[in-house]
Design an enzyme around this catalytic site. Structure first.
Site, short mmCIF file in Angstrom:
data_model
loop_
_atom_site.label_atom_id
_atom_site.label_comp_id
_atom_site.label_asym_id
_atom_site.label_seq_id
_atom_site.Cartn_x
_atom_site.Cartn_y
_atom_site.Cartn_z
N LYS A 116 1.00 -0.77 0.26
CA LYS A 116 -0.13 -0.18 0.43
C LYS A 116 0.91 0.96 0.02
O LYS A 116 0.49 2.31 -0.57
CB LYS A 116 -0.69 0.17 1.31
CG LYS A 116 -1.33 -0.72 1.65
CD LYS A 116 -2.85 -1.35 0.58
CE LYS A 116 -3.88 -2.34 1.01
NZ LYS A 116 -3.82 -3.40 0.58
C1 PLP Z 1 -4.25 -4.64 0.03
C2 PLP Z 1 -3.93 -6.26 0.40
C3 PLP Z 1 -3.43 -7.35 -0.53
C4 PLP Z 1 -4.93 -6.92 -1.94
O1 PLP Z 1 -4.44 -5.89 -2.59
P1 PLP Z 1 -5.36 -5.03 -3.60
O2 PLP Z 1 -4.89 -4.50 -4.23
O3 PLP Z 1 -6.65 -5.37 -2.85
O4 PLP Z 1 -6.40 -6.16 -4.62
C5 PLP Z 1 -2.96 -8.76 -0.58
N1 PLP Z 1 -1.95 -7.95 0.13
C6 PLP Z 1 -1.70 -7.16 1.06
C7 PLP Z 1 -0.37 -7.06 1.86
C8 PLP Z 1 -2.51 -5.96 0.69
O5 PLP Z 1 -2.66 -5.84 1.28
#
Ligand code: PLP
Length: 498
Positions: A116
């Site tokens: 993120k």
């Molecule tokens: C948010 C997240 C995901 C999923 O990603 P999306 O963009 O919502 O599909 C997968 N792994 C981790 C560690 C995340 O924080």
């Protein structure tokens, strides 16, 4: 380059307007009308550049109403050694004696140790600039409901950014101890963190209710505030993610692993479909991608959709060890449907109306064909998640988190089933130290401590150093301890904004 709503109505907007608005008035998401092309020569030119230079060039193609120098500066501020503990920012790893043609794109070297950060280190810069460009005078208050990773990454991104406030709601019993302490110990004068007495869906529903409450909006407007969101419905969160797909390809070329023009695949642990969608957009630009493999945990609504063409959220919700993928409504799928149905806003509106009504929709054969041309899917059980973590560590000494393990297993299954041996990149989305308890359990270790103390237990066992921001958590005391029932979320926002 202009943006339109996935649901077909409304005006065509500049990128600054799309980022400032977040969501279209017709309820749709903003998408680019067309995709800039990345020629082979353009890709070749990126090979010798740094991550922040690559990101600035890719983002600049989509944000052509921004000043190019501005984007270069923002990318330089977002992706550098003060926030990231790897000079490559998003390094591609090849394992010693690992499976041929298998790589890991590590997206967790940023300040909060999950992917993120790749977007949320950029979004505050893009959002505040967009607000300036669109003449917004009020202060923005970003409201976030989080299942763990988004909240901390958003807090870190917006911390002390002038003209912004940020408030994060997390489910009191739904995040890991490390995730909780990361959020509750957040510094900054413009931040607030509150636990909700409920699960993630409750927190999310509460935030949505605040957003759509006219009286809240009017009252905040009077005080000089307006609300905005930091989740992946905002175009400003998606565009920085396209860059790391291109960057990974450039790294493979630079290291002689693939030849310019040769296709590769990506396997992505998927929840809200934001990460993998950025890979699809990179392919639309001309990045040579063979398949995008969508990996689900036990909540396999997307895997079923890819198998059958039916999206059906009417099913049991499972709480898993990969909580960031515990989701039944993947919002960004709407953007993919818009492309696959030939930008037919009416069709997309129909799917979304069916989803909020009966909770299901089915796409026609033509869309299914398009879907299976680019995408494959698979699911991974809890048991296989643990087993994959143990295997990867025992065979290669490579420590991975629960989400990455899901992708790793789904890629292996895909290869066995399809015989497709195209070089593939597993997108690694979190540091294993964010999920110490599950990772230790996978490695057969009885949890002998709790909370942030498990970080040093895992370090000791694996002989792999934890990222500094996580190691620094041990001994920290929470700064935010408030916990509210769902019915008090609105008053908590009002209190915060005084
Ligand atoms: C948010 C997240 C995901 C999923 O990603 P999306 O963009 O919502 O599909 C997968 N792994 C981790 C560690 C995340 O924080």
């Amino acid at each position: 380059m202009l943006y339109q709503s996935t649901r077909g109505s409304g005006d065509r907007l500049t990128s600054a307007m799309a980022i400032a608005k977040g969501l279209s008035e017709d309820g749709g998401l903003f998408v680019p009308e067309s995709f800039p092309r990345l020629s082979e020569e353009a890709i070749e030119n990126l090979v010798t550049k740094t991550y922040s230079e690559r990101a600035a060039i890719i983002m600049g193609l989509f944000l052509d109403d921004f000043d190019p120098q501005e984007i270069i500066r923002y990318a330089g501020e977002a992706y550098n050694a003060s926030g990231f503990d790897d000079a490559a920012i998003a390094p591609v790893r090849k394992l010693n004696n690992g499976a041929a043609g298998t790589y890991f794109l590590e997206l967790w070297h940023g300040p909060t140790c999950a992917f993120k950060d790749m977007a949320l280190q950029m979004l505050p810069r893009l959002l505040t600039t967009s607000l300036r460009k669109t003449g917004e005078k009020r202060e923005v208050c970003v409201l976030v409901a989080t299942s763990g990773d988004t909240g901390k990454a958003a807090l870190e991104g917006f911390c002390d950014v002038p003209g912004t406030r940020i408030m994060v709601f997390y489910p009191r019993d739904g995040v890991s101890d490390v995730q909780k302490l990361q959020m509750t110990s957040q510094s900054g004068g413009n931040v607030n963190v509150v636990a909700v007495e409920g699960n993630f869906d409750d927190a999310q529903t509460g935030v949505k209710a605040i957003f759509s409450d006219e009286s809240v909006r009017a009252e905040l407007d009077e005080q000089g505030y307006f609300l905005s969101s930091a989740n992946s419905i905002n175009w400003g969160r998606l565009v920085p993610q396209i860059a790391y797909y291109v960057s990974a390809y450039c790294d493979l070329i630079a290291n002689g692993e693939v030849k310019l023009g040769e296709k590769i695949s990506f396997c992505v642990p998927t929840g809200n479909f934001g990460n993998i969608l950025a890979g699809y957009y990179a392919e639309k630009m001309g990045l040579p991608i063979n398949k995008l493999i969508c990996a689900s945990n036990r909540n396999d609504v997307l895997a079923d959709f890819l198998d059958t063409g039916v999206y059906d959220k009417n099913r049991l919700f499972h709480t898993t060890v990969s909580p960031s993928m515990d989701i039944l409504i993947s919002s960004n799928l709407e953007r993919l449907l818009h492309e696959l149905s030939g930008k037919d806003g009416g069709a997309v509106s129909g799917y979304m109306a069916a989803l909020s009504g009966a909770g299901r929709y089915e796409v026609p054969p033509k869309v299914r064909d398009e879907l299976s041309r680019m995408f494959a899917g698979g699911r991974c059980s809890e048991e296989d998640t643990y087993k994959t973590i143990a295997d990867m560590f025992n065979k290669y000494g490579y420590l991975i988190d629960t989400h990455t393990a899901v992708a790793c297993k789904v890629l292996a299954d895909y290869r066995a089933f399809s015989g497709d041996e195209t070089p593939a990149v597993v997108v690694s989305t979190a540091s294993p130290y964010k999920f110490c308890d599950s990772v230790l359990e996978a490695l057969g270790q009885e949890p002998s401590a709790d909370g942030a103390q498990l970080i040093s237990v895992l370090e000791e066992y694996s002989k792999t150093p934890a990222p500094a921001p996580l190691r620094a958590l041990d001994g920290k005391t929470p700064r935010f301890t408030e916990s509210v029932p769902i019915s008090n979320m609105k008053s908590a926002v009002m209190k915060f904004l005084g």
